[in-house]
Motif scaffolding. Structure first.
Motif, PDB file in Angstrom:
ATOM      1  N   ARG A   1      99.659  88.268  53.827  1.00  0.00           N
ATOM      2  CA  ARG A   1      98.893  87.030  53.601  1.00  0.00           C
ATOM      3  C   ARG A   1      97.430  87.185  53.969  1.00  0.00           C
ATOM      4  O   ARG A   1      96.546  86.634  53.327  1.00  0.00           O
ATOM      5  CB  ARG A   1      99.517  85.875  54.396  1.00  0.00           C
TER       6      ARG A   1
ATOM      7  N   PHE B   1      95.762  82.211  35.914  1.00  0.00           N
ATOM      8  CA  PHE B   1      97.049  82.052  35.262  1.00  0.00           C
ATOM      9  C   PHE B   1      96.922  81.697  33.784  1.00  0.00           C
ATOM     10  O   PHE B   1      95.865  81.277  33.313  1.00  0.00           O
ATOM     11  CB  PHE B   1      97.872  80.980  35.984  1.00  0.00           C
TER      12      PHE B   1
ATOM     13  N   SER C   1      99.474  73.911  34.069  1.00  0.00           N
ATOM     14  CA  SER C   1     100.345  73.907  35.247  1.00  0.00           C
ATOM     15  C   SER C   1      99.729  74.688  36.398  1.00  0.00           C
ATOM     16  O   SER C   1     100.332  74.798  37.451  1.00  0.00           O
ATOM     17  CB  SER C   1     101.721  74.481  34.893  1.00  0.00           C
ATOM     18  N   SER C   2      98.533  75.215  36.221  1.00  0.00           N
ATOM     19  CA  SER C   2      98.016  76.080  37.276  1.00  0.00           C
ATOM     20  C   SER C   2      97.142  75.331  38.288  1.00  0.00           C
ATOM     21  O   SER C   2      96.690  75.922  39.256  1.00  0.00           O
ATOM     22  CB  SER C   2      97.240  77.250  36.684  1.00  0.00           C
TER      23      SER C   2
ATOM     24  N   ASP D   1     102.738  77.146  38.163  1.00  0.00           N
ATOM     25  CA  ASP D   1     101.678  78.100  38.474  1.00  0.00           C
ATOM     26  C   ASP D   1     100.826  77.670  39.666  1.00  0.00           C
ATOM     27  O   ASP D   1     100.281  78.507  40.363  1.00  0.00           O
ATOM     28  CB  ASP D   1     100.776  78.304  37.248  1.00  0.00           C
ATOM     29  N   TYR D   2     100.687  76.359  39.899  1.00  0.00           N
ATOM     30  CA  TYR D   2      99.811  76.010  41.010  1.00  0.00           C
ATOM     31  C   TYR D   2     100.434  76.367  42.363  1.00  0.00           C
ATOM     32  O   TYR D   2      99.709  76.593  43.330  1.00  0.00           O
ATOM     33  CB  TYR D   2      99.342  74.551  40.963  1.00  0.00           C
TER      34      TYR D   2
ATOM     35  N   SER E   1     102.384  79.140  42.607  1.00  0.00           N
ATOM     36  CA  SER E   1     102.107  80.585  42.630  1.00  0.00           C
ATOM     37  C   SER E   1     100.682  80.833  43.088  1.00  0.00           C
ATOM     38  O   SER E   1     100.413  81.740  43.882  1.00  0.00           O
ATOM     39  CB  SER E   1     102.294  81.184  41.234  1.00  0.00           C
ATOM     40  N   ALA E   2      99.758  80.013  42.575  1.00  0.00           N
ATOM     41  CA  ALA E   2      98.354  80.175  42.959  1.00  0.00           C
ATOM     42  C   ALA E   2      98.192  79.984  44.463  1.00  0.00           C
ATOM     43  O   ALA E   2      97.469  80.730  45.118  1.00  0.00           O
ATOM     44  CB  ALA E   2      97.481  79.177  42.200  1.00  0.00           C
TER      45      ALA E   2
ATOM     46  N   ARG F   1     100.392  80.598  46.687  1.00  0.00           N
ATOM     47  CA  ARG F   1     100.923  81.794  47.364  1.00  0.00           C
ATOM     48  C   ARG F   1      99.939  82.952  47.258  1.00  0.00           C
ATOM     49  O   ARG F   1      99.725  83.693  48.219  1.00  0.00           O
ATOM     50  CB  ARG F   1     102.272  82.178  46.763  1.00  0.00           C
ATOM     51  N   VAL F   2      99.354  83.108  46.072  1.00  0.00           N
ATOM     52  CA  VAL F   2      98.365  84.180  45.894  1.00  0.00           C
ATOM     53  C   VAL F   2      97.178  83.963  46.821  1.00  0.00           C
ATOM     54  O   VAL F   2      96.561  84.909  47.305  1.00  0.00           O
ATOM     55  CB  VAL F   2      97.913  84.251  44.417  1.00  0.00           C
ATOM     56  N   LEU F   3      96.869  82.703  47.104  1.00  0.00           N
ATOM     57  CA  LEU F   3      95.753  82.410  48.009  1.00  0.00           C
ATOM     58  C   LEU F   3      96.146  82.618  49.475  1.00  0.00           C
ATOM     59  O   LEU F   3      95.343  82.387  50.374  1.00  0.00           O
ATOM     60  CB  LEU F   3      95.266  80.973  47.805  1.00  0.00           C
ATOM     61  N   GLY F   4      97.397  83.006  49.700  1.00  0.00           N
ATOM     62  CA  GLY F   4      97.800  83.318  51.065  1.00  0.00           C
ATOM     63  C   GLY F   4      98.041  82.107  51.938  1.00  0.00           C
ATOM     64  O   GLY F   4      97.941  82.185  53.158  1.00  0.00           O
ATOM     65  N   TYR F   5      98.362  80.968  51.350  1.00  0.00           N
ATOM     66  CA  TYR F   5      98.636  79.775  52.153  1.00  0.00           C
ATOM     67  C   TYR F   5      99.980  79.932  52.855  1.00  0.00           C
ATOM     68  O   TYR F   5     100.889  80.572  52.343  1.00  0.00           O
ATOM     69  CB  TYR F   5      98.664  78.520  51.272  1.00  0.00           C
ATOM     70  N   SER F   6     100.099  79.288  54.012  1.00  0.00           N
ATOM     71  CA  SER F   6     101.360  79.336  54.736  1.00  0.00           C
ATOM     72  C   SER F   6     102.411  78.507  54.009  1.00  0.00           C
ATOM     73  O   SER F   6     102.084  77.625  53.226  1.00  0.00           O
ATOM     74  CB  SER F   6     101.167  78.787  56.151  1.00  0.00           C
TER      75      SER F   6
END
Lengths: 333, 301
Positions: A99, A109, A114-115, B193-194, B196-197, B199-204
């Protein structure tokens, strides 16, 4: 921080990456000891992405492009293989440790609808990303929101609006702004324009290209659209059924494709020139299922040049010219 | 969705069609929410009235609900006692009004605790999946296997009658629908996707669950709370009727219906009016729920 021109320094090194999705088995098949089937979405991919370059990843739908993109960022945990980022193994560290590295690699995306979280305003969305990773001092956050909005060509007045109030193209710009908010080195753009109108596609493509150059970003650009790939990328990797079959600088790949699959792809791309009418050949048949991958060369059932050896042994990726690799027994013919 | 937009679609024809989406959006916003749904209007009015009565029964009730009067036993409705009097000579209107407080309290507390707990369970089960999901959902199956009322009675029988044990029993059973609703929505939302986004941003995980998933999955369970308030009030009244809930002399509708049962042939008003009160309040919350679900559905994402 980064080099101005395309360096030879590798930023992302993918080594023999696998991601299979096991299929659910009927209980009788389990009892009968039938072998478990799985979708082999990514089936042994090795790839080097150099600092400051835009690498295109192209292939038919279902060939595993998006899964590869997700496996690199561990949105799907890879089954096997390693990804090195700046020389550091990021696949075999705990999620917790990873992380902390996430801010260096971001993703844009495919579906702009939905992103974006519909309940967060643009400002909240950007500030959240910045504060979690302490990208800047809290007092500078407002200024950075303005800077990011300007970077993606949006008016700062839009920062207090919610995603539902924007068009697809604008939403995609906001998705890019969110990725940039944490000041990444590497961005994966997973089909970033395929959900947009053709008239908007060019704007977003050009925006990505400008940002890549100005911020010295390294970009992995996933797309099935060869015109877009040709326009934006420096090098292209062609994927077929979970494997890379050819890798070459963009210009050379389009001028002189070596793998028969690349040839078919290049020939199938629409040419925007009314004088060019004929097509050399069209591809035959559907792509085989990624559950039952053909033996030998995975492309042989559809290949015009297939011979006996193609059914028997799988060709390895071999370097045939500087910077060009191809996986075909008869690439020279 | 369509019926709600129909009236303004007609209105859109009049002005020259500017950018279609923009004008439609402005139009939709300009219609106040209370004109969209008759059910919602009625629901809000009734529920607001019930809340007022529940919070300030003393302002409305003509008599003290617990004052007994041996001279006025079982009086039929009259000008002095609009809804009549009961077997202790207590004014029924005043008792019905004061009972609003107890029943509303059961409805609200009996909804709020399960709502919070069930939402938490649903979020965890849906987001983490795997073993956590299996364990929590098997627990849900066990609770669902018993009828709601039977389980509540069983728990009260074990803990003993009384208002706090009633809350406890309802809370132990009532979280299940929330857990199921929320889990289903989370299963959908966590693959958007938001998320996933995020998670990609490294949020807890907690940040993703509470800030990115929770606000987007709440709407259907909020609609459900309106119906749940009714369920809980009915459950509370049923327990009162059986003598397991609110204890006399505190006025409560179910208990009042039960007390009037003995005199039903001679004095119908004892049981009837508390019954009407229950129906009235139940209808109000149901209308509110229907209206809310209409509103949230048309609003869309």
């Amino acid at each position: 921080m980064a080099v101005a021109s395309i360096g030879e320094q590798p930023l992302v090194v993918i080594k023999d990456l696998y991601k299979h999705f096991p299929l659910k088995q009927a209980i009788l098949d389990v009892i009968a000891r039938k072998p478990a089937l799985s979708v082999r979405a990514v089936d042994g991919v090795s790839l080097v992405i150099k600092q400051g370059e835009t690498l295109g990843l192209v292939g038919e739908s279902g060939c595993g492009k998006s899964t590869l993109a997700k496996a690199i960022l561990r949105l799907e945990e890879p089954d096997k293989g390693t990804v090195l980022f700046n020389g550091k193994d990021i696949t075999h560290i705990s999620r917790q440790e990873f992380r902390g590295h996430r801010r260096h690699m971001q993703m844009v995306f495919q579906d702009p609808y939905s992103s974006l979280n519909p309940r967060l305003s643009v400002r909240e969305m950007l500030i959240e990303a910045m504060t979690v990773h302490k990208v800047c001092a809290p007092k500078d956050a407002e200024a950075r929101v303005a800077e990011l909005m300007a970077m993606v060509g949006m008016n700062i007045a839009a920062a207090d609006r919610f995603p539902g109030e924007f068009s697809g193209g604008q939403r995609q710009r906001l998705g890019i702004a969110r990725a940039l908010a944490v000041d990444p080195l590497f961005i994966i753009a997973d089909e970033p324009v395929s959900a947009l109108d053709v008239s908007i596609q060019a704007q977003v493509i050009n925006l990505l290209q400008d940002l890549q150059e100005n911020l010295h970003l390294t970009l992995l650009f996933v797309s099935h659209d060869l015109r877009v790939i040709r326009h934006i990328t420096h090098r292209v990797a062609v994927m077929y059924l979970g494997k890379v079959v050819e890798l070459a600088p963009t210009q050379e790949l389009f001028e002189r494709p070596l793998h028969p699959y690349t040839k078919v792809l290049a020939a199938a791309a629409p040419v925007l020139d009314p004088r060019v009418r004929h097509r050399e050949y069209a591809i035959e048949g559907e792509p085989p299922s990624p559950i039952h991958i053909p033996t030998g060369c995975r492309f042989h059932p559809r290949c015009v040049r297939a011979r006996d050896i193609c059914k028997a042994s799988e060709p390895e990726l071999q370097e045939v010219a500087p910077g060009r690799t191809v996986a075909c027994h008869f690439w020279g013919q | 969705m369509e019926p709600a937009t129909a009236p303004n679609a007609a209105g859109d024809l009049a002005p020259a069609p500017a950018p279609a989406t923009a004008s439609a959006r402005v139009k939709r916003k300009s219609i106040p929410f209370w004109r969209k749904s008759l059910a919602l209007n009625l629901g809000i009015i009734i529920v607001a009235f019930v809340f007022f009565v529940g919070f300030f029964p003393g302002l409305i009730a003509p008599y003290n609900p617990n004052t007994q009067n041996a001279d006025l036993m079982l009086q039929a409705p009259s000008a002095a006692h609009i809804l009549g009097t009961d077997n202790y000579g207590r004014d029924i209107l005043s008792r019905v009004i004061w009972a609003t407080r107890a029943d509303l309290q059961i409805g609200l507390i009996g909804t709020a605790i399960p709502f919070v707990f069930g939402t938490l369970v649903g979020l965890l089960a849906g987001y983490y999946g795997g073993v956590i999901d299996q364990i929590l959902m098997r627990l849900v199956d066990i609770v669902v296997a018993f009828p709601f009322i039977v389980l509540v009675i069983a728990i009260i029988a074990f803990l003993g009658p009384g208002i706090y044990n009633l809350y406890m029993a309802i809370s132990l059973v009532g979280w299940v629908p929330y857990a199921r609703i929320i889990r289903g929505e989370v299963l959908v939302a966590k693959n958007l996707d938001y998320v996933s986004a995020a998670r990609v941003l490294g949020y807890s995980d907690w940040r993703i669950i509470l800030r990115h998933i929770l606000p987007n999955v709440l709407s259907s369970s909020i609609v459900y709370t309106a119906a749940d308030v009714v369920f809980c009030m009915l459950a509370g009244a049923s327990m009162g009727f059986l003598g397991l809930g609110v204890q006399p002399p505190t006025p409560e509708w179910g208990q009042a219906i039960s007390e009037g049962r003995v005199f039903i042939a001679r004095a119908w008003w004892l049981s009837t009016f508390p019954g009407f009160a229950l129906v009235f309040v139940g209808t109000g919350f149901s209308l509110l729920g229907d209206g809310l679900s209409d509103l949230l559905r048309t609003k869309g994402r």
